[in-house]
Structure formats: C-alpha cells, structure tokens
Design a protein around this motif. Structure first.
Motif, mmCIF file in Angstrom:
data_model
loop_
_atom_site.group_PDB
_atom_site.id
_atom_site.type_symbol
_atom_site.label_atom_id
_atom_site.label_comp_id
_atom_site.label_asym_id
_atom_site.label_seq_id
_atom_site.Cartn_x
_atom_site.Cartn_y
_atom_site.Cartn_z
ATOM 1 N N GLU A 296 0.804 -1.163 -0.171
ATOM 2 C CA GLU A 296 -0.045 0.185 -0.098
ATOM 3 C C GLU A 296 0.872 1.415 0.080
ATOM 4 O OE1 GLU A 296 -2.301 1.962 -0.907
ATOM 5 O OE2 GLU A 296 -3.859 1.060 0.308
ATOM 6 N N VAL A 297 0.761 1.953 -1.099
ATOM 7 C CA VAL A 297 1.584 3.064 -1.131
ATOM 8 C C VAL A 297 0.615 4.406 -1.629
ATOM 9 C CG1 VAL A 297 3.770 1.966 -1.412
ATOM 10 C CG2 VAL A 297 2.466 2.480 -3.683
ATOM 11 N N ARG A 298 -0.581 4.250 -1.774
ATOM 12 C CA ARG A 298 -1.363 5.488 -2.519
ATOM 13 C C ARG A 298 -1.106 6.517 -1.641
ATOM 14 N NH1 ARG A 298 -7.142 2.245 -2.903
ATOM 15 N NH2 ARG A 298 -6.006 1.361 -1.031
ATOM 16 N N LEU A 299 -1.359 7.932 -2.482
ATOM 17 C CA LEU A 299 -1.370 9.162 -1.430
ATOM 18 C C LEU A 299 -2.638 9.275 -1.184
ATOM 19 C CD1 LEU A 299 0.458 11.295 -4.316
ATOM 20 C CD2 LEU A 299 1.444 10.202 -2.512
ATOM 21 N N ASP A 300 -3.794 8.575 -1.683
ATOM 22 C CA ASP A 300 -4.945 8.692 -1.023
ATOM 23 C C ASP A 300 -5.673 7.383 -1.047
ATOM 24 O OD1 ASP A 300 -7.383 9.191 -0.460
ATOM 25 O OD2 ASP A 300 -8.203 9.661 -2.080
ATOM 26 N N PRO A 301 -5.253 6.396 0.257
ATOM 27 C CA PRO A 301 -5.832 5.109 0.375
ATOM 28 C C PRO A 301 -7.041 4.687 0.139
ATOM 29 C CG PRO A 301 -4.014 5.639 1.980
ATOM 30 C CD PRO A 301 -4.494 6.941 1.402
ATOM 31 N N GLY A 302 -8.164 6.078 0.221
ATOM 32 C CA GLY A 302 -9.710 6.029 -0.123
ATOM 33 C C GLY A 302 -9.874 6.124 -1.228
ATOM 34 N N ASP A 303 -8.908 6.138 -2.392
ATOM 35 C CA ASP A 303 -9.598 6.427 -3.915
ATOM 36 C C ASP A 303 -10.192 5.327 -4.172
ATOM 37 O OD1 ASP A 303 -7.628 4.436 -4.376
ATOM 38 O OD2 ASP A 303 -6.285 5.946 -5.464
ATOM 39 N N GLY A 304 -10.456 4.206 -3.624
ATOM 40 C CA GLY A 304 -11.176 2.942 -4.160
ATOM 41 C C GLY A 304 -10.607 2.154 -5.296
ATOM 42 N N ARG A 305 -9.628 2.603 -5.981
ATOM 43 C CA ARG A 305 -9.125 1.655 -7.020
ATOM 44 C C ARG A 305 -8.683 0.331 -6.770
ATOM 45 N NH1 ARG A 305 -4.552 2.265 -8.601
ATOM 46 N NH2 ARG A 305 -3.605 3.637 -6.953
ATOM 47 N N VAL A 306 -7.838 0.193 -5.704
ATOM 48 C CA VAL A 306 -7.597 -1.384 -5.222
ATOM 49 C C VAL A 306 -8.773 -2.038 -4.923
ATOM 50 C CG1 VAL A 306 -6.379 -3.007 -3.720
ATOM 51 C CG2 VAL A 306 -5.293 -0.711 -4.392
ATOM 52 N N GLU A 307 -9.866 -1.238 -4.137
ATOM 53 C CA GLU A 307 -11.031 -2.021 -3.686
ATOM 54 C C GLU A 307 -12.134 -2.356 -4.761
ATOM 55 O OE1 GLU A 307 -8.920 0.013 -0.585
ATOM 56 O OE2 GLU A 307 -9.419 0.930 -2.376
ATOM 57 N N ARG A 308 -11.966 -1.841 -5.699
ATOM 58 C CA ARG A 308 -12.568 -1.900 -7.006
ATOM 59 C C ARG A 308 -12.093 -3.432 -7.539
ATOM 60 N NH1 ARG A 308 -13.044 3.479 -8.019
ATOM 61 N NH2 ARG A 308 -10.944 3.613 -9.640
ATOM 62 N N VAL A 309 -11.012 -3.534 -7.224
ATOM 63 C CA VAL A 309 -10.349 -4.996 -7.486
ATOM 64 C C VAL A 309 -10.724 -6.030 -6.536
ATOM 65 C CG1 VAL A 309 -8.366 -6.666 -7.947
ATOM 66 C CG2 VAL A 309 -8.511 -4.171 -8.630
ATOM 67 N N THR A 310 -10.722 -5.889 -5.237
ATOM 68 C CA THR A 310 -10.927 -6.683 -4.238
ATOM 69 C C THR A 310 -12.320 -6.996 -4.067
ATOM 70 O OG1 THR A 310 -10.696 -5.031 -2.483
ATOM 71 C CG2 THR A 310 -8.509 -6.213 -3.078
ATOM 72 N N ASP A 311 -13.373 -5.953 -4.206
ATOM 73 C CA ASP A 311 -14.400 -6.429 -4.053
ATOM 74 C C ASP A 311 -15.195 -7.112 -4.715
ATOM 75 O OD1 ASP A 311 -14.349 -4.279 -1.878
ATOM 76 O OD2 ASP A 311 -15.411 -2.612 -2.858
ATOM 77 N N GLY A 312 -14.292 -7.440 -6.106
ATOM 78 C CA GLY A 312 -15.067 -8.440 -7.123
ATOM 79 C C GLY A 312 -14.083 -9.387 -7.004
ATOM 80 N N TRP A 313 -13.343 -9.664 -6.091
ATOM 81 C CA TRP A 313 -12.518 -10.831 -6.238
ATOM 82 C C TRP A 313 -13.173 -12.031 -5.671
ATOM 83 C CZ3 TRP A 313 -7.526 -10.363 -7.534
ATOM 84 C CH2 TRP A 313 -6.678 -11.512 -7.423
#
Length: 338
Positions: A296-313
């Motif tokens: 996790e290195v995002r400047l904004d961890p709440g931007d939802g980009r990774v979560e869009r991957v994990t939510d549909g995992w």
C-alpha cells in the motif's frame, strides 16, 4: 498514444535520423552489445539486449557527489543506439540470428536442448560486417533456468514495491532517479530479507517493471548491492507505442509460458495498475498463482482503485494489501511459502 507522447516520439526519431546522418557510415567509435539477463528452460529461451555506440556506464562509488550521480544517470538516457545491426545469439549448441531495431534493441528466441539451472551461459556477437566492423565482439549473456528443486517462482514489480521511487510524485521520482545511485538508493525495510527467504536458494525471481531499459544496469547493481535474489529484469522501451500496463502484462504472460510447470507468487504495489494487472493474470491462469501481495503506497488510500479489484475478487487466491512487510511475511509463512 497521447499527443504529448507522439510529439516526443517524433522528436526522438528526428534526432536519431540527424545523428546517423552526421556520423555517416564510418565504424562506431564505442561499439557495444549490452545483453540483458535472459530466462527460459525446456520450453525455450528468450534473450534481449541493445546495441549502442557508447562507452559502458561507470560504476557508483561511495561518497561521490550529486553531480557525478546526475552525469551517470543522464548517460543512461542520452544514448547513441545502433539500428540494423546483424547479431547472432548462441545458447548451448543452438544459434539464431536477429537484427537490432530502430532503437537498437534486439530479442532472440531459441530452443536449445539440455539447458540447466540455475544459470546457463550464452553469448551475443556480430553476425556479419557492420559499418566497417568485422570482428564478432562476443558479449556474454546469463540466462536464468529454474531447476527441478524450485517449488514456485516470484514475479515482482520494482518501483514502490521494493524500492521507494515516488511514481505518483513526478518531481520526487525524477529527483531520486537522477541524483541517486545503486549505492545510495535504499529498499523498503525487510524487503531483501523477505525475498531471500522466498527464494530459499532455488525459487526463481523475475522482476517486471514499467521502468525503461535504460535503467537495467542501475537496477541490476541495486539488486546485487542490497542482497536481493538476482533474476531477469523485464522492462520497457522509454519511447514506445505500447502502454506500460500492456507491456507489463505481456511480460508476465511470457514468464508463465516459458515456465509452465511453476506456480507463481505476484508482488506489486497500489501506486499504479499492479492490482488490476495481477487480477487479470489470476483470472486467465487458474491454478498458477499462489498469492498476490500488494504494498500500500497510495497518496489517497481511500481512492477506491484497489477496492474495486478486491470487492469483485471471486478467486480463492489470497490477495493481501498492506503497508507492512511483516504482514506479508506472516501470511506467506502461514500458507507454506516460507
């Protein structure tokens, strides 16, 4: 390709054409074949490299100033590449011929029998006369060949995965790239130790990055200096028509195809597109991926980009997102990778 990139490509092509006209057809003053680490096995071998009219890059020394580091870094990018060079690549008893492209790059694919690990030696040399050069100029190349004792392979990103680069901060990234060296750039704490433990003396590593090939020598020196397992660095052309995302995906597919009997662990970061790329690889290759680890290195961890991957995992492959390397170590140990 965006408008800015098209402009840069056009300017570079114009510069290359003017440079070649100035130099004419005389012998290159500093002819050099730069062979990158290759990889392969019973399914085949891939060897890449570049042909340049440049002296070899200098090595970093302890205590050197920023000026020396900047000059060395600039030399990696301001290159005199040689197109149309006839080359012969030999591994074992098998040779193939190829020609360098417009940017001086070459790639050769061979099917040599009996290659053995962990490393196989080969060579790249001139296959014919080139601008008055007739000597072969043989250059050694090393090829990573996983042995029968390998339990799995590891495919890892580099920037912001093992070394802090600041890809999301362009100014920071440029400053660190041009003012640092293989001796001064530092890895994330515990990364080298974790990678050595995952290697366990037998498991091969493949480093797949959107960094340009110009940084191959620097990155290889960094891995050696910091004690990371050595392995092929699969990078990209600095000025090319293919997006970095597509190129990284293709390199991973190449690794999986050349090593079909190995399952793999994927390690990357959340700064750019690793989660999306890795998710696509997991879906396309059921049973081949043991785990996905994302720093996790995002400047904004709440931007939802990774979560869009994990939510549909929907895969049963573990997907671990964390800023703490110890979490990766504990998880890897828990599923038997360590």
């Amino acid at each position: 390709m965006g408008r800015t990139q098209r402009l840069v490509v056009g300017l570079e092509h114009a510069w290359d054409a003017a440079r070649l006209r100035r130099k004419g057809s005389g012998p290159p003053a500093d002819f050099r074949i730069e062979a990158y680490l290759g990889h392969g096995g019973v399914e085949g071998v891939v060897v890449r490299g570049r042909v340049l009219d440049d002296p070899p890059p200098t090595e970093a020394v302890e205590g050197e100033g920023v000026g020396a580091a900047v000059r060395r870094s600039l030399r990696l990018f301001v290159t005199d590449e040689l197109p149309g060079v006839p080359l012969r690549v030999t591994v074992g008893d098998v040779s193939v011929e190829t020609v360098s492209d417009g940017e001086g790059y070459f790639v050769a694919r061979l099917q040599p029998p009996g290659v053995c690990g962990p490393w196989q030696d080969g060579r790249v040399e001139l296959a014919g006369e080139y601008r008055g050069l007739s000597e072969p100029h043989p250059t050694p190349v090393r090829i990573r060949v996983p042995g029968a004792d390998a339990a799995f392979g590891v495919i890892s990103d580099i920037d912001d995965t093992i070394i802090e680069t600041g890809v999301q901060r362009v100014g920071l990234m440029l400053r660190q790239t041009f003012t640092g060296s293989a001796l001064t750039r530092t890895p994330f704490p515990g990364a080298a130790e974790l990678y050595r433990d995952l290697e366990a003396g037998a498991n091969p590593f493949f480093y797949v990055s959107s960094s340009p090939w110009n940084l191959h020598a620097f990155l290889l020196a960094f891995l050696e200096h910091r004690g990371f397992p050595l392995g092929p660095l699969l990078l990209r052309d600095l000025i090319g028509s293919r997006a970095g995302r597509d190129r990284k995906h293709d390199r991973i597919e190449e690794v999986l195809a050349l090593h079909p009997h190995l399952p793999f662990v994927l390690i990357g970061d959340s700064g750019e597109t690793d989660p999306e790329i890795y998710a696509g690889i997991v879906a396309a290759h059921p049973g081949r991926i043991l785990a996905v680890y994302i720093r996790e290195v995002r400047l904004d961890p709440g931007d939802g980009r990774v979560e869009r991957v994990t939510d549909g995992w929907s895969s049963d492959v573990p997907f671990v997102l964390t800023a703490d390397g110890d979490v990766v170590r504990r998880h890897a140990a828990g599923i038997g990778l360590l």
